[in-house]
Design a protein around this motif. Structure first.
Motif, PDB file in Angstrom:
ATOM      1  N   TRP A 299       1.934  -1.666 -14.975  1.00  0.00           N
ATOM      2  CA  TRP A 299       1.597  -1.957 -13.933  1.00  0.00           C
ATOM      3  C   TRP A 299       0.622  -1.107 -13.369  1.00  0.00           C
TER       4      TRP A 299
ATOM      5  N   ALA B 167      11.925   3.736  -8.018  1.00  0.00           N
ATOM      6  CA  ALA B 167      10.910   3.707  -9.074  1.00  0.00           C
ATOM      7  C   ALA B 167      11.507   4.150 -10.548  1.00  0.00           C
TER       8      ALA B 167
ATOM      9  N   ILE C 189      10.128  -3.210 -11.252  1.00  0.00           N
ATOM     10  CA  ILE C 189       8.849  -4.115 -11.533  1.00  0.00           C
ATOM     11  C   ILE C 189       8.890  -5.466 -10.856  1.00  0.00           C
TER      12      ILE C 189
ATOM     13  N   LEU D   5       1.054  -1.845  -1.738  1.00  0.00           N
ATOM     14  CA  LEU D   5       1.125  -0.639  -2.420  1.00  0.00           C
ATOM     15  C   LEU D   5      -0.191   0.343  -2.795  1.00  0.00           C
TER      16      LEU D   5
ATOM     17  N   HIS E  38      -1.582  -6.603  -2.482  1.00  0.00           N
ATOM     18  CA  HIS E  38      -1.666  -5.235  -2.991  1.00  0.00           C
ATOM     19  C   HIS E  38      -1.545  -4.121  -1.838  1.00  0.00           C
TER      20      HIS E  38
ATOM     21  N   ASN F 199      -5.486  -1.307  -9.946  1.00  0.00           N
ATOM     22  CA  ASN F 199      -4.376  -0.437  -9.941  1.00  0.00           C
ATOM     23  C   ASN F 199      -4.656   0.937 -10.632  1.00  0.00           C
TER      24      ASN F 199
ATOM     25  N   LEU G  34       6.968   5.946 -11.079  1.00  0.00           N
ATOM     26  CA  LEU G  34       6.890   4.795 -11.771  1.00  0.00           C
ATOM     27  C   LEU G  34       6.362   4.810 -13.199  1.00  0.00           C
TER      28      LEU G  34
ATOM     29  N   LEU H 282       7.133  -4.900  -7.491  1.00  0.00           N
ATOM     30  CA  LEU H 282       5.680  -4.521  -7.827  1.00  0.00           C
ATOM     31  C   LEU H 282       4.806  -5.897  -8.148  1.00  0.00           C
ATOM     32  N   HIS H 283       5.752  -6.830  -8.729  1.00  0.00           N
ATOM     33  CA  HIS H 283       4.748  -8.133  -9.171  1.00  0.00           C
ATOM     34  C   HIS H 283       4.913  -8.687  -7.836  1.00  0.00           C
TER      35      HIS H 283
ATOM     36  N   ASP I 165       4.147  -7.701  -5.209  1.00  0.00           N
ATOM     37  CA  ASP I 165       2.804  -7.219  -4.329  1.00  0.00           C
ATOM     38  C   ASP I 165       1.621  -7.618  -4.939  1.00  0.00           C
ATOM     39  N   ARG I 166       1.484  -8.452  -5.760  1.00  0.00           N
ATOM     40  CA  ARG I 166       0.102  -8.780  -6.679  1.00  0.00           C
ATOM     41  C   ARG I 166      -0.808  -9.664  -5.559  1.00  0.00           C
TER      42      ARG I 166
ATOM     43  N   ALA J  34       6.790  -0.723 -15.340  1.00  0.00           N
ATOM     44  CA  ALA J  34       6.254  -0.238 -14.163  1.00  0.00           C
ATOM     45  C   ALA J  34       4.933   0.637 -14.474  1.00  0.00           C
TER      46      ALA J  34
END
Length: 544
Positions: free
Chosen positions: A414, A362, A368, A380, A378, A430, A405, A371-372, A374-375, A411
Motif C-alpha cells: 500500500w 501497523a 490493511i 493518511l 487520502h 502513496n 507498515l 488503509l483501504h 482511506d483510498r 500494508a
C-alpha cells in the motif's frame, strides 16, 4: 557552442547594492568591497534562485533586480531535464526549503553553488562564496533584507513574473496512466471480493454456532429435526449463502461457494506466509506500549469525544490491548483520526499518542483494512506530505507509523501505490508520500528521526516491486543518501543506506551517474565492516 545533447549553464550575478558597496565600503567598513552578491542559475530557459519562499524560477532577468550585473558561464551539462526537475524538487523539500533560508548563513549563493556542482561539477566563483559574514551582518548588509524579501515575494512593479515553485512530478505517460488504471481496478475488485468473503465468513460463523448448540441434543431428535427442516424450509442454507453473493442458480451443498472461497483464502494466506518467511525481514519498532498510549490519549481528550468516537476507541482498545478479533472499524474511525490530526484545539501531545497507537496497529496484519478505507480521501498520506510542518515529536511518531507498515506485505505494498491525486496544488501518490517521509527523516538533525529514516529507506530497498514504482523516486532517494553520507553515519546506518543504494543502482540507470558526479563514492567507506565491503563491491559493479 554547446555539444549535441548538452545544455549551457550560466550564473547570473546581481549586486544588491547597485554599485553603492563599491563606492562606500572603504569609508563604512575600512576595506573595499566590490558588491554584495545575489546569484541565480540559468538553465533550460529559466532562472532559478533561492529565497525566503524556497526555490523559485522565472524567465531570465525577469526579477525585480532587472538585468544582472554580470553573467558567467559555468559550463555545459548533459543531465536531462526530467532528472534536473527531480533534483530541484528534492532540494525544495529538504536542504532548501523556504523556512531554512538565512540571509547570512544559508542563502541564494549556497543554492547556486550546490546546483552548479550538481550540473557541471564546479562551484560558483570563490569571491562570491567568500563574501565575509561580518559584511553581511553590518547595517549595510542588513539593510538589504527587505530587498531580498521583495525578491522572494515577487513584488516588482512592471517586473512581476509567474512563479513556478512546484516542479511537476513527471511528464505525461500513456503507459503510466494505463498502469495506474489497472492498479485502481485491481484494488476495487480486491475490495469487492473481500467484502463478499466477509459476508460468507459471518454466515459460516453463525452456522458453526448453531452446530455447537445442536451437539447438546439427542442424536435421534437431531436427525429428525434436520430431516424436517430440509423438507419444509423454503430456501436451503446453500441457496441462502449463494443469494448473498449474487448467485441465483441452485448449487449442491458439496460445492458451496463459501467453501471454495475459504479454500482460496486459506491458500492466499499460506502463500503470503511463505513469502513472509522467505523475504528479508524489515526494520520495524515493536517497543510501543499501546495501552499506555491509549490511556494517555483518552485522558487528554476527556470531554472532547462524541459517543461514536468513544465507541471507536473502546473497539481499538479491545483490538490492540485485549487482542479480541480483527479490526473492522468503519469510515467514522478515519474521520476521528483526521479530526485529531488536524483540529488546532487538540493538543500536540494527544496527536502523538494517537499516532503511536497507529504505529502499534501497523504491526498487525489487518491494518490493511483501515488503509483501504482511506483510498477516497487520502487523509493518511496527505499528513505524510506535511511532515516538515509539524512539531518534531509528531514527526517522530508519524515516521514510526510509516516504518512499521513495512512489517506486513499488504500494508507495505500500500505504501508503494503509484496512483496520483492532487493535494496543495501538487500531484502526489502513496510512494511519493512515503519518499517524502524517508528523505525528511534521513536529512533531519534529530538522531531518532535519522534512525527511523535509515530504516524506511532500507525497507524500501528490500521490497521486490516493479521498476516503474521506483522510476520516479530512486534519484531523489539516492540524493538524500549521498547527502546523508556526509554526516559520518554509524556502521548500522551506513549498512542500511548502502543496502538501499545497492538496490537503486540496479533500478535506475541515472543513479550510477549521480553517484559518480556528486559523491562521495561508496569506496570511501571501505574497511568499515565485512558486510559494508560486500555492499560496496555490489555497487561498484555499476559505479566505476
Amino acid at each position: 557552442m554547446a555539444d549535441e545533447g548538452s545544455v549551457a549553464v550560466e550564473l547570473y550575478i546581481y549586486d544588491l547594492t547597485q554599485g553603492m558597496a563599491a563606492m562606500m565600503s572603504q569609508m563604512l567598513l575600512g576595506r573595499h568591497v566590490e558588491g554584495i552578491w545575489h546569484t541565480a542559475v540559468v538553465i533550460f530557459g529559466k532562472e532559478y534562485f533561492y529565497g525566503g519562499h524556497g526555490i523559485q524560477c522565472c524567465p531570465p532577468g525577469a526579477t525585480i533586480l532587472g538585468q544582472p550585473t554580470k553573467i558567467e558561464k559555468i559550463g555545459e551539462t548533459f543531465i536531462p531535464y526530467q532528472i534536473f526537475k527531480d533534483y530541484i524538487r528534492g532540494l525544495s523539500e529538504s536542504t532548501f526549503r523556504g523556512l531554512q533560508y538565512n540571509f547570512i548563513k544559508h542563502n541564494c549563493n549556497n543554492f547556486a553553488d550546490d546546483l552548479c556542482q550538481f550540473l557541471c561539477g564546479v562551484g560558483i566563483p570563490k569571491y562570491i562564496l567568500d563574501l565575509p559574514q561580518e559584511i553581511l551582518s553590518t547595517p549595510l548588509g542588513q539593510s538589504l533584507s527587505p530587498l531580498i524579501e521583495r525578491l522572494s515575494a515577487g513584488s516588482g512593479g512592471s517586473n512581476n513574473f509567474a512563479f513556478e515553485p512546484q516542479i511537476s512530478a513527471r511528464e505525461p505517460s500513456p503507459e503510466f496512466d494505463d498502469l495506474n488504471s489497472q492498479i485502481e481496478e485491481a484494488r476495487q475488485q480486491s475490495q469487492v471480493l473481500e467484502e463478499r468473503r466477509q459476508t460468507i465468513r459471518e454466515k459460516i460463523a453463525k452456522r458453526e454456532k448453531k452446530k455447537e448448540k445442536k451437539k447438546h441434543r439427542n442424536s435421534t431428535k437431531l436427525s429428525e429435526s434436520a430431516s424436517e427442516s430440509n423438507s419444509n424450509c423454503g430456501m436451503s442454507e446453500a441457496e441462502e449463502i449463494n443469494g448473498a453473493n449474487g448467485i441465483t442458480e441452485p448449487i449442491p451443498p458439496e460445492m458451496l461457494p463459501s467453501e471454495k472461497i475459504l479454500e482460496e483464502d486459506a491458500k492466499e494466506r499460506a502463500e503470503e506466509e511463505e513469502r513472509r518467511k522467505n523475504r528479508i525481514p524489515p526494520v520495524v519498532f515493536h517497543d510501543i506500549d499501546a495501552k499506555t498510549e491509549l490511556d494517555g490519549m483518552v485522558k487528554l481528550l476527556d470531554g472532547k469525544l462524541t459517543k461514536e468516537e468513544e465507541t471507536n476507541i473502546e473497539e481499538l482498545y479491545q483490538y490492540l490491548v485485549q487482542g479480541e478479533g480483527s479490526w473492522a472499524l468503519g469510515d467514522n474511525f478515519l474521520v476521528f483520526v483526521g479530526r485529531v490530526l488536524r483540529e488546532p484545539s487538540i493538543s500536540s501531545e494527544a496527536r502523538v499518542h494517537l499516532i503511536r497507537v497507529l504505529a502499534a496497529a501497523a504491526l498487525k496484519d489487518d491494518v490493511i483494512l483501515i488503509l483501504h478505507q482511506d483510498r477516497r480521501d487520502h487523509m493518511l498520506m496527505n499528513f505524510s506530505q506535511d511532515i516538515d510542518r509539524i512539531p518534531i515529536e509528531e514527526q517522530t511518531a508519524w515516521a514510526l507509523f510509516i516504518c512499521n507498515l513495512f512489517e506486513n506485505l499488504s500494508a507495505s505494498e500500500w505504501l508503494l501505490y503509484i496512483s496520483e491525486w492532487s493535494y496543495n496544488n501538487q500531484q502526489i501518490s502513496n510512494i511519493r508520500g512515503t519518499t517524502k517521509v524517508a528523505v525528511h527523516c534521513l536529512l533531519a538533525t534529530c538522531p531518532t528521526l535519522q534512525d527511523i529514516g535509515t530504516s524506511i529507506i532500507y525497507n524500501l530497498a528490500i521490497k521486490e516491486v516493479k521498476t516503474v514504482v521506483f522510476d520516479d523516486v530512486a534519484v531523489e532517494l539516492t540524493m538524500a543518501i549521498l547527502q546523508f553520507f556526509n554526516t559520518k553515519p554509524s556502521e548500522e546506518h551506513l549498512f542500511r543506506t548502502l543496502r538501499a543504494l545497492a538496490a537503486f543502482v540496479n533500478v535506475s540507470p541515472d543513479v550510477p551517474q549521480f553517484i559518480q558526479m556528486i559523491g562521495p563514492h561508496p569506496n570511501t567507506f571501505k574497511g568499515t565492516s565485512q558486510r559494508i565491503d560486500e555492499l560496496i563491491d555490489q555497487i561498484s559493479v555499476k559505479v566505476k
